[in-house]
Write an enzyme that holds these catalytic residues in place. Structure first.
Site, short mmCIF file in Angstrom:
data_model
loop_
_atom_site.label_atom_id
_atom_site.label_comp_id
_atom_site.label_asym_id
_atom_site.label_seq_id
_atom_site.Cartn_x
_atom_site.Cartn_y
_atom_site.Cartn_z
N SER A 1 -5.03 0.83 7.03
CA SER A 1 -5.29 0.88 5.59
C SER A 1 -6.61 0.17 5.24
CB SER A 1 -4.07 0.31 4.85
OG SER A 1 -4.16 0.51 3.48
N HIS B 1 1.95 6.40 3.30
CA HIS B 1 0.90 5.48 3.73
C HIS B 1 1.38 4.49 4.79
CE1 HIS B 1 -3.13 3.93 3.10
NE2 HIS B 1 -2.67 2.70 2.98
N ASP C 1 0.59 11.00 1.89
CA ASP C 1 0.06 9.65 1.63
C ASP C 1 -0.46 9.59 0.19
OD1 ASP C 1 -1.43 7.29 1.53
OD2 ASP C 1 -2.00 7.42 3.63
#
Ligand code: MLT
Length: 203
Positions: free
Chosen positions: A102, A183, A152
């Site tokens: 991320s 995610h 996501d």
């Protein structure tokens, strides 16, 4: 930068640079690094920015809207830190492979966008396009694994495709894994990253 360095037992292995997601710490990805390559040295860094108490690698103005000036500044800061760490711990600067999730995947991508030799390769879990409108360096000797989620909510599939095209356009070899999740960092994408790593660096 706040970090953990663990000297590995295998001098031929890459040095794994671990970059956590928003709200994480330098401890988050240690288990994954061990799972991917037990013998590799590990440099795990904590992001220098705090957002409501949550560590990050660069500031954002809103979700998905990055503070580009800060991103550039922090990318250079991290690259300089890796240079210093290589001297301090005597590891081979040319063998650094990032594992980022991320926000950590985004700064890893930004390192590659800005510096030809910041990273030898990268495993990017749910990365976004860190910034647009720049000419990327020649990345033709770089190997990258990207894991993305079709659902996501933070990184839309088109953005993953855009990142893939930008990196491929700069010559990088990419393996892109699509899963149907969101995610989150899934067990199965870690296994796929491990398989890619073994194929790329161990055979
Ligand atoms: C970011 O860099 O802001 C992200 O990829 C999303 C997040 O870290 O939550």
């Amino acid at each position: 930068m706040k970090h953990i360095y663990e000297q590995g037992t295998d001098n031929t292995a890459p040095v794994l640079l671990l970059l956590h997601g928003t709200g994480g710490t330098e401890r988050d990805l240690l288990g994954i690094a061990k799972h991917i390559d037990e013998g590799a040295s590990v440099l795990s860094v904590r992001g220098n920015v705090l957002e409501n108490g949550m560590p990050r690698f660069f500031k954002r103005l809103a979700e998905g809207v990055f503070d580009i000036e800060d991103l550039k500044f922090r990318t250079e800061e991290l690259n300089n830190f890796i240079d210093q760490a290589a001297e301090q711990y005597s590891f081979d600067r040319s063998k650094v492979v990032a594992i980022g999730y991320s926000n950590g995947a985004n700064i890893a991508a930004s390192l590659m966008f800005h510096y030809k030799d910041a990273l030898a390769g990268a495993i990017l879990h749910h990365p976004m396009v860190p910034l647009r409108g720049m000419k990327l360096p020649d990345l033709s000797d770089k190997q990258i694994f990207i894991a993305a989620g079709e659902n996501d909510p933070i990184c839309a599939p088109q953005e993953t495709e855009e990142l893939n095209e930008l990196l491929e356009g700069a010559g990088a070899s990419i393996e892109l894994l699509w899963e149907r999740y969101g995610h989150q960092l899934s067990r199965s994408e870690i296994e796929a990253a491990k398989a890619w790593y073994e194929k790329t660096y161990k055979s």
